[in-house]
Design an enzyme around this catalytic site. Structure first.
Site, short mmCIF file in Angstrom:
data_model
loop_
_atom_site.label_atom_id
_atom_site.label_comp_id
_atom_site.label_asym_id
_atom_site.label_seq_id
_atom_site.Cartn_x
_atom_site.Cartn_y
_atom_site.Cartn_z
N LYS A 90 -39.04 92.34 22.74
CA LYS A 90 -39.33 91.51 21.58
C LYS A 90 -40.40 92.11 20.67
O LYS A 90 -40.42 91.86 19.47
CB LYS A 90 -39.75 90.11 22.03
N GLU A 112 -40.94 80.71 16.12
CA GLU A 112 -40.50 79.76 17.13
C GLU A 112 -40.49 80.50 18.46
O GLU A 112 -40.36 81.72 18.50
CB GLU A 112 -39.08 79.27 16.82
N SER A 378 -34.31 94.42 29.74
CA SER A 378 -34.98 93.83 28.57
C SER A 378 -36.41 93.39 28.81
O SER A 378 -37.22 93.38 27.89
CB SER A 378 -34.16 92.65 28.05
C1 LIG Z 1 -35.98 86.68 24.81
C2 LIG Z 1 -35.45 87.53 25.89
C3 LIG Z 1 -34.07 87.76 26.04
C4 LIG Z 1 -33.02 87.09 25.19
O1 LIG Z 1 -33.12 87.36 23.83
P1 LIG Z 1 -32.10 88.30 23.07
O2 LIG Z 1 -32.40 88.10 21.64
O3 LIG Z 1 -30.72 87.90 23.45
O4 LIG Z 1 -32.40 89.69 23.51
C5 LIG Z 1 -33.64 88.62 27.03
N1 LIG Z 1 -34.51 89.22 27.87
C6 LIG Z 1 -35.85 89.01 27.78
C7 LIG Z 1 -36.75 89.69 28.74
C8 LIG Z 1 -36.36 88.16 26.79
O5 LIG Z 1 -37.68 87.95 26.72
#
Ligand SMILES: *Cc1c(COP(=O)(O)O)cnc(C)c1O
Length: 394
Positions: A90, A112, A378
Protein backbone atom coordinates in the site's frame (compact mmCIF):
# COMPACT_ATOMS: atom_id res chain seq x y z
CA UNK A 1 -4.82 -7.03 -29.94
CA UNK A 2 -7.23 -6.56 -27.05
CA UNK A 3 -6.83 -3.33 -25.10
CA UNK A 4 -6.56 -4.06 -21.40
CA UNK A 5 -5.91 -0.50 -20.32
CA UNK A 6 -8.20 2.44 -19.84
CA UNK A 7 -9.60 4.45 -22.77
CA UNK A 8 -9.84 8.26 -23.05
CA UNK A 9 -13.25 8.26 -21.40
CA UNK A 10 -12.04 6.33 -18.38
CA UNK A 11 -13.50 2.95 -19.35
CA UNK A 12 -12.17 -0.59 -19.46
CA UNK A 13 -14.64 -2.18 -21.84
CA UNK A 14 -18.00 -1.85 -20.08
CA UNK A 15 -16.49 -0.83 -16.74
CA UNK A 16 -15.05 2.25 -15.09
CA UNK A 17 -16.10 5.84 -15.68
CA UNK A 18 -16.71 8.46 -13.01
CA UNK A 19 -20.18 8.27 -11.43
CA UNK A 20 -19.88 11.10 -8.94
CA UNK A 21 -22.03 13.79 -7.36
CA UNK A 22 -21.92 17.12 -9.15
CA UNK A 23 -20.03 18.63 -6.21
CA UNK A 24 -17.03 16.38 -6.82
CA UNK A 25 -16.78 17.11 -10.50
CA UNK A 26 -14.12 19.88 -10.19
CA UNK A 27 -11.84 17.66 -8.05
CA UNK A 28 -12.10 14.65 -10.33
CA UNK A 29 -11.72 16.79 -13.43
CA UNK A 30 -8.59 18.45 -12.02
CA UNK A 31 -7.10 15.06 -11.30
CA UNK A 32 -8.08 13.66 -14.68
CA UNK A 33 -6.50 16.55 -16.53
CA UNK A 34 -3.28 16.54 -14.57
CA UNK A 35 -2.37 13.09 -13.27
CA UNK A 36 -0.51 11.88 -16.35
CA UNK A 37 1.42 15.11 -16.86
CA UNK A 38 2.41 15.36 -13.21
CA UNK A 39 3.38 11.72 -12.78
CA UNK A 40 5.47 11.65 -15.96
CA UNK A 41 7.32 14.84 -15.06
CA UNK A 42 11.05 14.19 -14.66
CA UNK A 43 11.35 15.72 -11.17
CA UNK A 44 8.29 13.77 -9.98
CA UNK A 45 9.70 10.49 -11.29
CA UNK A 46 13.08 11.21 -9.68
CA UNK A 47 11.54 11.89 -6.26
CA UNK A 48 9.19 8.90 -6.51
CA UNK A 49 12.09 6.59 -7.40
CA UNK A 50 14.32 7.98 -4.67
CA UNK A 51 11.64 7.49 -1.99
CA UNK A 52 10.88 4.01 -3.31
CA UNK A 53 14.55 3.13 -2.88
CA UNK A 54 15.59 4.89 0.33
CA UNK A 55 12.30 5.11 2.24
CA UNK A 56 10.28 2.08 1.14
CA UNK A 57 13.30 -0.17 0.60
CA UNK A 58 12.72 -1.10 -3.02
CA UNK A 59 13.31 -3.05 -5.12
CA UNK A 60 11.54 -5.65 -3.01
CA UNK A 61 13.24 -9.04 -3.43
CA UNK A 62 11.93 -11.75 -5.74
CA UNK A 63 12.53 -14.80 -3.59
CA UNK A 64 12.52 -18.36 -4.95
CA UNK A 65 10.60 -20.22 -2.29
CA UNK A 66 12.52 -23.48 -2.28
CA UNK A 67 10.36 -25.61 -0.03
CA UNK A 68 7.12 -24.31 -1.58
CA UNK A 69 8.62 -25.14 -4.98
CA UNK A 70 9.38 -28.69 -3.85
CA UNK A 71 5.91 -29.13 -2.39
CA UNK A 72 4.03 -27.89 -5.47
CA UNK A 73 6.42 -29.17 -8.16
CA UNK A 74 7.11 -25.84 -9.89
CA UNK A 75 9.40 -22.83 -9.44
CA UNK A 76 7.46 -20.67 -6.99
CA UNK A 77 8.66 -17.10 -6.50
CA UNK A 78 7.42 -14.66 -3.84
CA UNK A 79 7.49 -10.96 -4.72
CA UNK A 80 8.26 -9.63 -1.25
CA UNK A 81 5.99 -6.59 -0.81
CA UNK A 82 5.80 -7.65 2.85
CA UNK A 83 9.32 -6.26 3.27
CA UNK A 84 8.29 -2.73 2.30
CA UNK A 85 8.24 0.00 4.93
CA UNK A 86 4.87 -0.26 6.77
CA UNK A 87 4.58 -3.91 5.75
CA UNK A 88 2.63 -4.06 2.51
CA UNK A 89 2.30 -2.85 -1.08
CA UNK A 90 0.00 0.00 0.00
CA UNK A 91 2.92 2.37 0.59
CA UNK A 92 3.74 2.42 -3.17
CA UNK A 93 0.43 4.10 -3.93
CA UNK A 94 0.47 6.35 -0.86
CA UNK A 95 3.87 7.77 -1.83
CA UNK A 96 2.74 8.35 -5.41
CA UNK A 97 -0.44 10.12 -4.34
CA UNK A 98 1.14 12.35 -1.67
CA UNK A 99 3.65 13.64 -4.23
CA UNK A 100 0.80 14.25 -6.66
CA UNK A 101 -1.28 16.04 -4.00
CA UNK A 102 1.64 18.36 -3.24
CA UNK A 103 2.04 19.19 -6.94
CA UNK A 104 -1.69 20.00 -7.03
CA UNK A 105 -1.14 22.42 -4.13
CA UNK A 106 -3.30 20.48 -1.65
CA UNK A 107 -2.86 21.15 2.08
CA UNK A 108 -4.95 18.35 3.59
CA UNK A 109 -5.23 14.61 2.98
CA UNK A 110 -8.15 12.33 3.66
CA UNK A 111 -8.31 8.54 3.33
CA UNK A 112 -10.53 5.59 4.13
CA UNK A 113 -9.24 2.42 5.71
CA UNK A 114 -10.56 -1.05 6.55
CA UNK A 115 -7.92 -3.02 8.46
CA UNK A 116 -5.90 0.14 8.82
CA UNK A 117 -3.06 -0.76 6.44
CA UNK A 118 -3.94 1.95 3.94
CA UNK A 119 -4.61 4.38 6.80
CA UNK A 120 -1.18 3.67 8.26
CA UNK A 121 0.49 4.06 4.84
CA UNK A 122 -1.33 7.38 4.32
CA UNK A 123 -0.55 8.67 7.82
CA UNK A 124 3.08 7.70 7.19
CA UNK A 125 3.47 9.68 3.97
CA UNK A 126 1.65 12.66 5.52
CA UNK A 127 4.14 12.65 8.41
CA UNK A 128 6.95 12.37 5.88
CA UNK A 129 5.71 15.47 4.09
CA UNK A 130 4.27 17.40 7.05
CA UNK A 131 0.70 17.45 5.77
CA UNK A 132 -2.53 17.24 7.77
CA UNK A 133 -4.11 13.78 7.61
CA UNK A 134 -7.65 12.63 8.40
CA UNK A 135 -8.49 8.93 8.16
CA UNK A 136 -12.05 7.56 8.18
CA UNK A 137 -12.44 4.10 9.64
CA UNK A 138 -15.52 2.06 10.51
CA UNK A 139 -16.24 2.04 14.22
CA UNK A 140 -16.19 -1.76 14.27
CA UNK A 141 -12.89 -1.89 12.39
CA UNK A 142 -11.42 0.56 14.93
CA UNK A 143 -12.21 -1.95 17.67
CA UNK A 144 -10.94 -4.92 15.66
CA UNK A 145 -7.74 -3.18 14.56
CA UNK A 146 -6.83 -1.12 17.64
CA UNK A 147 -3.03 -1.31 17.10
CA UNK A 148 -3.34 0.28 13.66
CA UNK A 149 -5.52 3.05 15.11
CA UNK A 150 -2.74 3.74 17.64
CA UNK A 151 -0.14 3.71 14.83
CA UNK A 152 -2.07 6.28 12.82
CA UNK A 153 -2.44 8.50 15.87
CA UNK A 154 1.27 8.22 16.68
CA UNK A 155 1.99 9.28 13.12
CA UNK A 156 -0.07 12.40 13.70
CA UNK A 157 -3.28 11.50 11.88
CA UNK A 158 -6.81 12.17 13.11
CA UNK A 159 -8.91 8.99 12.96
CA UNK A 160 -12.64 9.57 12.60
CA UNK A 161 -15.02 6.65 13.24
CA UNK A 162 -17.65 5.91 10.59
CA UNK A 163 -20.75 5.13 12.60
CA UNK A 164 -23.32 4.57 9.86
CA UNK A 165 -24.43 1.31 8.20
CA UNK A 166 -22.31 -1.70 9.08
CA UNK A 167 -19.58 0.58 10.52
CA UNK A 168 -16.91 -0.96 8.28
CA UNK A 169 -14.92 -0.12 5.13
CA UNK A 170 -17.73 0.79 2.77
CA UNK A 171 -19.14 3.22 5.34
CA UNK A 172 -15.70 4.74 5.90
CA UNK A 173 -15.44 5.24 2.11
CA UNK A 174 -18.82 7.00 2.08
CA UNK A 175 -17.70 9.31 4.91
CA UNK A 176 -14.45 10.15 3.12
CA UNK A 177 -16.40 11.02 -0.06
CA UNK A 178 -18.67 13.26 2.00
CA UNK A 179 -15.67 15.05 3.52
CA UNK A 180 -14.24 15.62 0.04
CA UNK A 181 -17.49 17.13 -1.17
CA UNK A 182 -17.34 19.56 1.76
CA UNK A 183 -13.64 20.40 1.26
CA UNK A 184 -13.16 20.38 -2.50
CA UNK A 185 -10.42 22.98 -2.84
CA UNK A 186 -7.63 22.23 -0.38
CA UNK A 187 -8.09 18.47 0.14
CA UNK A 188 -6.87 15.42 -1.78
CA UNK A 189 -8.49 12.04 -1.19
CA UNK A 190 -5.93 9.19 -1.28
CA UNK A 191 -7.94 6.14 -2.30
CA UNK A 192 -6.20 2.92 -1.30
CA UNK A 193 -7.00 0.55 -4.15
CA UNK A 194 -7.76 0.43 -7.88
CA UNK A 195 -11.34 1.49 -7.20
CA UNK A 196 -13.30 4.74 -7.29
CA UNK A 197 -14.05 7.13 -10.12
CA UNK A 198 -11.67 7.49 -13.07
CA UNK A 199 -8.75 8.41 -12.95
CA UNK A 200 -8.18 6.61 -9.61
CA UNK A 201 -8.18 3.02 -10.91
CA UNK A 202 -5.61 3.88 -13.59
CA UNK A 203 -3.55 6.13 -11.33
CA UNK A 204 -3.30 3.56 -8.52
CA UNK A 205 -2.52 0.76 -11.01
CA UNK A 206 0.35 2.84 -12.41
CA UNK A 207 1.82 3.45 -8.95
CA UNK A 208 1.55 -0.26 -8.13
CA UNK A 209 2.89 -1.37 -11.52
CA UNK A 210 6.40 -1.10 -10.03
CA UNK A 211 5.65 -4.61 -8.68
CA UNK A 212 5.57 -6.30 -12.10
CA UNK A 213 8.20 -3.94 -13.53
CA UNK A 214 10.70 -5.19 -10.95
CA UNK A 215 9.45 -8.78 -11.18
CA UNK A 216 10.21 -8.90 -14.92
CA UNK A 217 13.83 -7.81 -14.42
CA UNK A 218 14.35 -10.07 -11.42
CA UNK A 219 12.86 -13.09 -13.16
CA UNK A 220 15.14 -12.51 -16.15
CA UNK A 221 18.17 -12.39 -13.85
CA UNK A 222 17.17 -15.50 -11.96
CA UNK A 223 15.69 -17.71 -14.67
CA UNK A 224 16.83 -16.23 -17.99
CA UNK A 225 13.17 -15.52 -18.89
CA UNK A 226 11.34 -12.33 -18.07
CA UNK A 227 7.85 -13.81 -18.38
CA UNK A 228 6.47 -16.21 -15.78
CA UNK A 229 3.95 -18.92 -16.66
CA UNK A 230 1.64 -17.71 -13.89
CA UNK A 231 1.27 -14.41 -12.03
CA UNK A 232 -0.93 -14.63 -8.94
CA UNK A 233 -2.27 -12.28 -6.28
CA UNK A 234 -5.13 -11.86 -3.84
CA UNK A 235 -7.88 -9.34 -4.65
CA UNK A 236 -9.72 -7.02 -2.32
CA UNK A 237 -10.19 -3.93 -4.44
CA UNK A 238 -7.39 -5.31 -6.57
CA UNK A 239 -4.35 -3.02 -6.29
CA UNK A 240 -1.63 -5.54 -5.48
CA UNK A 241 -3.04 -7.83 -8.18
CA UNK A 242 -3.12 -5.00 -10.73
CA UNK A 243 0.48 -4.15 -9.79
CA UNK A 244 1.49 -7.77 -10.30
CA UNK A 245 -0.44 -8.13 -13.61
CA UNK A 246 0.30 -4.72 -15.14
CA UNK A 247 3.40 -5.42 -17.24
CA UNK A 248 2.21 -8.92 -18.17
CA UNK A 249 -1.25 -7.96 -19.48
CA UNK A 250 -0.23 -7.91 -23.13
CA UNK A 251 1.75 -11.16 -22.89
CA UNK A 252 -1.01 -13.70 -23.36
CA UNK A 253 1.32 -16.57 -22.43
CA UNK A 254 1.28 -15.33 -18.82
CA UNK A 255 -1.71 -16.80 -17.01
CA UNK A 256 -3.11 -14.31 -14.52
CA UNK A 257 -4.81 -15.62 -11.39
CA UNK A 258 -6.73 -13.40 -8.99
CA UNK A 259 -7.81 -14.90 -5.69
CA UNK A 260 -10.87 -13.53 -3.90
CA UNK A 261 -12.03 -14.25 -0.36
CA UNK A 262 -14.79 -16.85 -0.16
CA UNK A 263 -15.15 -16.19 3.59
CA UNK A 264 -17.04 -19.06 5.21
CA UNK A 265 -17.90 -20.40 1.74
CA UNK A 266 -19.32 -18.84 -1.43
CA UNK A 267 -22.86 -20.02 -0.71
CA UNK A 268 -22.99 -19.33 3.04
CA UNK A 269 -24.05 -15.70 2.92
CA UNK A 270 -20.72 -14.87 4.59
CA UNK A 271 -18.44 -14.25 1.63
CA UNK A 272 -16.58 -11.61 -0.35
CA UNK A 273 -16.20 -13.61 -3.60
CA UNK A 274 -17.28 -10.70 -5.78
CA UNK A 275 -17.01 -12.20 -9.27
CA UNK A 276 -18.99 -15.29 -8.23
CA UNK A 277 -21.68 -13.50 -6.25
CA UNK A 278 -21.76 -10.08 -7.89
CA UNK A 279 -23.45 -8.38 -10.80
CA UNK A 280 -22.68 -5.26 -12.79
CA UNK A 281 -23.55 -2.00 -11.12
CA UNK A 282 -22.07 1.15 -9.65
CA UNK A 283 -19.96 1.22 -6.51
CA UNK A 284 -17.93 4.12 -5.13
CA UNK A 285 -17.96 6.08 -8.34
CA UNK A 286 -17.31 3.48 -11.00
CA UNK A 287 -19.20 0.88 -13.00
CA UNK A 288 -17.93 -2.51 -11.94
CA UNK A 289 -18.99 -5.87 -10.52
CA UNK A 290 -20.33 -5.80 -6.98
CA UNK A 291 -22.33 -7.88 -4.57
CA UNK A 292 -25.86 -6.50 -4.47
CA UNK A 293 -29.44 -7.52 -3.78
CA UNK A 294 -32.06 -7.74 -6.55
CA UNK A 295 -33.06 -4.15 -5.90
CA UNK A 296 -29.48 -2.92 -5.99
CA UNK A 297 -28.58 -2.62 -2.29
CA UNK A 298 -24.92 -3.37 -1.62
CA UNK A 299 -24.61 -6.72 0.15
CA UNK A 300 -22.48 -6.79 3.28
CA UNK A 301 -19.33 -8.79 2.42
CA UNK A 302 -17.52 -11.04 4.85
CA UNK A 303 -13.93 -12.26 5.03
CA UNK A 304 -11.67 -13.04 7.95
CA UNK A 305 -9.13 -10.72 6.29
CA UNK A 306 -10.20 -7.09 6.57
CA UNK A 307 -8.24 -6.18 3.42
CA UNK A 308 -10.38 -8.51 1.27
CA UNK A 309 -13.67 -7.66 2.99
CA UNK A 310 -14.96 -5.42 0.19
CA UNK A 311 -18.17 -5.88 -1.84
CA UNK A 312 -16.66 -4.96 -5.22
CA UNK A 313 -13.53 -5.13 -7.36
CA UNK A 314 -11.85 -2.40 -9.38
CA UNK A 315 -13.28 -1.80 -12.89
CA UNK A 316 -10.16 -3.06 -14.67
CA UNK A 317 -10.55 -6.38 -12.85
CA UNK A 318 -14.23 -6.50 -13.84
CA UNK A 319 -13.05 -6.11 -17.45
CA UNK A 320 -10.27 -8.72 -17.20
CA UNK A 321 -12.82 -11.08 -15.67
CA UNK A 322 -15.49 -10.49 -18.31
CA UNK A 323 -13.14 -10.96 -21.26
CA UNK A 324 -11.42 -13.90 -19.58
CA UNK A 325 -7.92 -12.41 -19.60
CA UNK A 326 -7.51 -13.26 -15.93
CA UNK A 327 -9.00 -16.12 -13.96
CA UNK A 328 -10.90 -15.22 -10.77
CA UNK A 329 -11.08 -17.88 -8.07
CA UNK A 330 -11.82 -17.91 -4.37
CA UNK A 331 -10.44 -19.35 -1.14
CA UNK A 332 -12.19 -19.75 2.22
CA UNK A 333 -11.06 -18.37 5.58
CA UNK A 334 -9.95 -21.82 6.73
CA UNK A 335 -8.01 -22.58 3.56
CA UNK A 336 -6.24 -19.23 3.79
CA UNK A 337 -5.31 -19.67 7.45
CA UNK A 338 -3.89 -23.15 6.70
CA UNK A 339 -1.83 -21.77 3.82
CA UNK A 340 -0.61 -18.92 6.01
CA UNK A 341 0.61 -21.42 8.58
CA UNK A 342 2.23 -23.55 5.87
CA UNK A 343 4.13 -20.48 4.64
CA UNK A 344 5.41 -19.89 8.19
CA UNK A 345 6.55 -23.48 8.56
CA UNK A 346 8.01 -24.10 5.09
CA UNK A 347 9.49 -20.68 4.37
CA UNK A 348 9.83 -18.86 7.70
CA UNK A 349 7.56 -16.07 6.51
CA UNK A 350 4.39 -15.04 8.38
CA UNK A 351 2.14 -13.66 5.62
CA UNK A 352 -0.84 -11.34 5.93
CA UNK A 353 -4.07 -13.35 5.84
CA UNK A 354 -4.98 -11.48 2.62
CA UNK A 355 -1.80 -12.81 1.01
CA UNK A 356 -2.44 -16.29 2.40
CA UNK A 357 -5.51 -16.51 0.11
CA UNK A 358 -3.23 -16.33 -2.93
CA UNK A 359 -0.87 -18.93 -1.44
CA UNK A 360 -3.78 -21.28 -0.70
CA UNK A 361 -4.78 -21.48 -4.34
CA UNK A 362 -1.49 -23.23 -5.22
CA UNK A 363 -3.02 -26.33 -3.67
CA UNK A 364 -5.74 -26.39 -6.36
CA UNK A 365 -3.41 -26.02 -9.34
CA UNK A 366 -1.51 -28.51 -11.51
CA UNK A 367 1.96 -27.49 -12.65
CA UNK A 368 4.68 -28.67 -15.01
CA UNK A 369 8.00 -28.93 -13.16
CA UNK A 370 9.59 -26.13 -15.17
CA UNK A 371 6.70 -23.67 -14.68
CA UNK A 372 7.71 -20.31 -13.20
CA UNK A 373 5.03 -19.01 -10.85
CA UNK A 374 5.20 -15.55 -9.26
CA UNK A 375 2.97 -14.71 -6.32
CA UNK A 376 2.58 -11.26 -4.90
CA UNK A 377 3.39 -11.54 -1.19
CA UNK A 378 1.33 -8.44 -0.57
CA UNK A 379 1.95 -8.00 3.15
CA UNK A 380 3.34 -9.32 6.40
CA UNK A 381 1.22 -11.04 9.01
CA UNK A 382 2.13 -9.16 12.19
CA UNK A 383 -1.21 -7.38 12.12
CA UNK A 384 -2.98 -10.76 11.96
CA UNK A 385 -1.31 -12.54 14.86
CA UNK A 386 -4.43 -12.44 17.06
CA UNK A 387 -6.51 -13.97 14.28
CA UNK A 388 -3.94 -16.73 13.70
CA UNK A 389 -3.69 -17.32 17.47
CA UNK A 390 -7.46 -17.53 17.93
CA UNK A 391 -7.76 -19.99 15.04
CA UNK A 392 -4.86 -22.30 15.83
CA UNK A 393 -4.78 -21.77 19.60
CA UNK A 394 -1.02 -21.17 19.94
C1 LIG B 1 -5.14 -4.00 1.61
C2 LIG B 1 -4.45 -5.28 1.39
C3 LIG B 1 -4.84 -6.18 0.38
C4 LIG B 1 -6.06 -5.96 -0.49
O1 LIG B 1 -6.03 -4.80 -1.25
P1 LIG B 1 -5.81 -4.81 -2.82
O2 LIG B 1 -6.11 -3.44 -3.25
O3 LIG B 1 -6.71 -5.83 -3.41
O4 LIG B 1 -4.38 -5.17 -3.04
C5 LIG B 1 -4.10 -7.32 0.18
N1 LIG B 1 -3.03 -7.61 0.94
C6 LIG B 1 -2.63 -6.80 1.94
C7 LIG B 1 -1.44 -7.18 2.76
C8 LIG B 1 -3.32 -5.61 2.20
O5 LIG B 1 -2.91 -4.81 3.20
Amino acid sequence: MMNYGVNDLGYYGDFGGAYIPEMLYPNIEELRQQYLDITSDEAFVAEFNQLMKDYVGRPSPLYRAKRFSEKYGANIFFKREDLNHTGSHKINNAIGQILLAIKLGKKRIIAETGAGQHGVATATVCALKGIECVVYMGEIDMERQAPNVARMKMLGATVIPATSGSKTLKDATNEAMRDWINNPVDTHYIIGSVVGPYPYPDMVARFQSIISEETKKQLLEQTGKELPDYAMACVGGGSNAMGMFYHFLDDESVKLIAVEAAGKGVDTGHSAATTMLGREGILHGSRTILMQTDDGQVVEPYSISAGLDYPGIGPQHAHLYKINRAQYVSITDDEALQAGLLCCQLEGIIPAIETAHALAYLDKMKFNTDDNVVICLSGRGDKDLTTYINHFGF
